[in-house]
Write a protein that holds these residues in place. Sequence first.
Motif, short mmCIF file in Angstrom:
data_model
loop_
_atom_site.label_atom_id
_atom_site.label_comp_id
_atom_site.label_asym_id
_atom_site.label_seq_id
_atom_site.Cartn_x
_atom_site.Cartn_y
_atom_site.Cartn_z
N THR A 15 0.69 -1.09 -0.01
CA THR A 15 -0.03 0.17 -0.02
C THR A 15 0.77 1.12 -0.06
O THR A 15 0.70 2.06 -0.87
CB THR A 15 -0.92 0.22 1.13
OG1 THR A 15 -1.58 -1.09 1.48
CG2 THR A 15 -1.92 1.14 1.32
N MET A 16 1.74 1.46 0.95
CA MET A 16 2.49 2.47 0.99
C MET A 16 3.67 2.66 0.19
O MET A 16 4.07 3.55 -0.55
CB MET A 16 3.20 2.64 2.49
CG MET A 16 1.98 3.15 3.41
SD MET A 16 0.95 4.20 2.99
CE MET A 16 2.25 5.75 3.20
N GLU A 35 11.15 -5.99 -3.94
CA GLU A 35 10.13 -6.82 -3.12
C GLU A 35 10.62 -8.29 -2.52
O GLU A 35 11.95 -8.65 -3.11
CB GLU A 35 8.85 -7.30 -4.01
CG GLU A 35 7.65 -6.30 -3.68
CD GLU A 35 7.00 -6.41 -2.21
OE1 GLU A 35 7.39 -7.48 -1.62
OE2 GLU A 35 6.13 -5.97 -1.83
N GLU A 94 4.63 -3.68 9.64
CA GLU A 94 5.11 -3.25 10.99
C GLU A 94 5.46 -4.04 12.09
O GLU A 94 4.69 -4.02 13.04
CB GLU A 94 3.79 -2.22 11.29
CG GLU A 94 4.05 -1.23 12.53
CD GLU A 94 4.83 0.19 11.98
OE1 GLU A 94 5.64 0.07 10.83
OE2 GLU A 94 4.67 0.95 12.83
N LYS A 99 12.05 -5.36 10.45
CA LYS A 99 12.38 -4.19 9.98
C LYS A 99 14.17 -4.28 10.55
O LYS A 99 14.88 -3.88 9.68
CB LYS A 99 12.12 -3.05 10.62
CG LYS A 99 10.54 -2.83 10.59
CD LYS A 99 9.98 -1.75 9.70
CE LYS A 99 8.52 -1.41 9.90
NZ LYS A 99 7.86 -0.83 8.90
N1 LIG Z 1 -1.06 1.58 5.31
C1 LIG Z 1 -1.21 2.77 5.83
O1 LIG Z 1 -2.00 3.60 5.94
C2 LIG Z 1 0.46 3.26 6.26
C3 LIG Z 1 0.42 4.57 6.39
C4 LIG Z 1 1.69 5.06 7.06
C5 LIG Z 1 2.60 4.35 7.10
N2 LIG Z 1 2.47 2.84 7.16
C6 LIG Z 1 3.78 2.25 7.54
O2 LIG Z 1 4.28 1.60 6.17
C7 LIG Z 1 4.73 0.37 6.41
C8 LIG Z 1 4.17 -0.65 5.29
O3 LIG Z 1 2.72 -0.53 5.59
P1 LIG Z 1 1.82 -1.17 4.16
O4 LIG Z 1 0.40 -0.75 4.54
O5 LIG Z 1 2.26 -0.65 2.95
O6 LIG Z 1 1.96 -2.68 4.38
P2 LIG Z 1 1.44 -3.61 3.06
O7 LIG Z 1 1.34 -5.00 3.85
O8 LIG Z 1 0.50 -3.16 2.26
O9 LIG Z 1 2.84 -3.61 2.40
C9 LIG Z 1 4.10 -4.43 2.63
C10 LIG Z 1 5.12 -5.00 1.46
O10 LIG Z 1 6.15 -5.18 2.07
C11 LIG Z 1 6.48 -6.42 1.24
N3 LIG Z 1 7.58 -7.09 2.22
C12 LIG Z 1 7.46 -7.66 3.23
N4 LIG Z 1 8.77 -8.16 3.74
C13 LIG Z 1 9.60 -7.73 2.72
C14 LIG Z 1 10.81 -7.81 2.90
N5 LIG Z 1 11.55 -8.42 3.61
N6 LIG Z 1 11.50 -7.28 1.84
C15 LIG Z 1 10.84 -6.52 0.72
N7 LIG Z 1 9.45 -6.33 0.91
C16 LIG Z 1 8.91 -6.95 1.73
C17 LIG Z 1 5.21 -7.32 1.26
O11 LIG Z 1 5.17 -8.30 0.11
C18 LIG Z 1 4.21 -6.30 0.95
O12 LIG Z 1 4.02 -5.79 -0.41
C19 LIG Z 1 4.56 0.01 7.82
O13 LIG Z 1 5.40 0.22 8.56
C20 LIG Z 1 3.38 0.72 8.15
O14 LIG Z 1 3.24 0.92 9.53
C21 LIG Z 1 1.39 2.38 6.77
#
Ligand SMILES: NC(=O)c1ccc[n+]([C@@H]2O[C@H](COP(=O)([O-])OP(=O)(O)OC[C@H]3O[C@@H](n4cnc5c(N)ncnc54)[C@H](O)[C@@H]3O)[C@@H](O)[C@H]2O)c1
Length: 502
Positions: A15-16, A35, A94, A99
């Motif tokens: 998503t982000m 990815e 998260e 991380k």
């Molecule tokens: N969703 C929100 O509204 C939002 C807003 C601000 C910040 N965030 C933060 O952004 C971060 C990601 O959130 P998100 O909602 O995009 O999550 P998400 O689950 O949509 O995306 C995470 C992505 O990371 C990939 N991934 C997992 N492990 C990996 C690795 N080791 N190497 C490479 N890729 C890997 C997954 O395949 C997935 O595509 C989190 O830390 C979250 O707290 C989220």
Amino acid sequence: MAQTFETVGVVGLGTMGAGIAEVFARSGRRVIGVEADDVALERGRGHLERSTGRAVAKGKLTEDAQREILGRVTLTTSRADLADADLVIEAIPEIMEFKRVLFADLDRVCKPSAVLATNTSSLSVTAIAAGTSRPGRVIGMHFFNPAPVMKLVEVIHTVVTDDGLADDIAALARSLGKTPITAGDRAGFVVNRLLLGYLNHACVLLEAGVAGRDDIDAAMKLGVGLPMGPFTLLDLIGLDTSYEVCEVLFRETRDRRHAPAPVLRELVTAGLLGRKTGRGFYSYGEVAPATPEARQAASVSTVGIVGGGPEAATLATAVERAGFKPVVAESADLTPVGDADVVLALSDRPVVELAVRLPHPERLAGLHLVGDGVAEVASTVLTSPETTAAVHDLVQILDRTPVMCGDRAEFVVNALLYAYLNDAVRMLESGYASAGDIDTGMRLGCGYPAGPLEMLDAIGLEAVRDGLRALYAEYREPAFAPVPLLDQLVTAGVRSIREYAG
Ligand SMILES: NC(=O)c1ccc[n+]([C@@H]2O[C@H](COP(=O)([O-])OP(=O)(O)OC[C@H]3O[C@@H](n4cnc5c(N)ncnc54)[C@H](O)[C@@H]3O)[C@@H](O)[C@H]2O)c1
């Protein structure tokens, strides 16, 4: 000289991450998207294509420009491809352990001058940085969802961040068309810390039976002018995410204000997570019940009004225009309203002490006019159901939305608002974000019409300080005690916190 970041890596294209990659590619930079595996990589590619495709369909982007943007993004599953990146932003799930493992790896792979940034919403940037050999070059760069649209970026520096790096990252954010704010590394940073404290407080008021879901939502939306009420927003954010952020805040602050309200835990345990599961505080897909027509407050002819000044006079005029007979009394002498059919005590503080001085205590309710469109109606333990119903109707006849609540200090709006404003002053007092950044954060991050310190100035420092004292006296909740800075500014006769804080 400010550092420029020409090649940017983005790890995790969910998503982000996909949105962040798009933002950088749109700014003309070369982007390397990483990815976990091929399936996730294809999903990430899909996000990027669909998002830019939507912009083309809306006429906001030409097909050529879309091709150029996508052409700047290299997609890979190999972290080794990040060796030349000037900046890498992590947007994986998260989970601290994930991380830390990733950052240790990035530290190994990336050139020594590269900056490693995390998009974490709630984890400690300091803890992430400490797992690398370059903690001075690790920083938080917190985008909001959806990243291509939302203007705000929180830049989070730690106690060991290199001098000047936060400024360079803020300049970078500006070059992306974003508005950065800078804050220290505290749970929830600026926006989530202030927002979740307030949302959780709304749950506590609901649970204490001070007011119902719809009343609280109406109070904050129509009374304060927020884009939506707290329960609508909680459902949108997701109750699981909200619960988790509260937990993280509580772990750091040990402040009861951040301890997730039990109703949140109950809904999450039941799988009712908000919009994404079709039900949370509200059920989605159901037809909303029709708003009942204002019943004539049939049995009422005389309306007693307790209060002085222009507000009582204006209310009396409105009541008269609506066809009722107003009688006004000051709180010192309630005799004139003794026989009125209903008595409205203009106040935002408990009114039961007025009720007990009347021959018909069951006829009195508190009334707090909020803005032009809302009136809070506080029923005491002595108010009869007939009076509550009649005042509800009367408020509708007066063309306001009634917010029905209990006879508690500051009723609903001020209880929620003043505690939130106090949190913002506490944040300012602790020196970890500036007044301007706190206000910008809440305006851009939440779409609020004004920042909390701007709101505080508009309401008046003394009024808020006194309201907080009343809240504290009633609930004995330490977080409601006016922050010393606020108290001292009032004592010193300072009228604007924004002016004081520059
Ligand atoms: N969703 C929100 O509204 C939002 C807003 C601000 C910040 N965030 C933060 O952004 C971060 C990601 O959130 P998100 O909602 O995009 O999550 P998400 O689950 O949509 O995306 C995470 C992505 O990371 C990939 N991934 C997992 N492990 C990996 C690795 N080791 N190497 C490479 N890729 C890997 C997954 O395949 C997935 O595509 C989190 O830390 C979250 O707290 C989220």
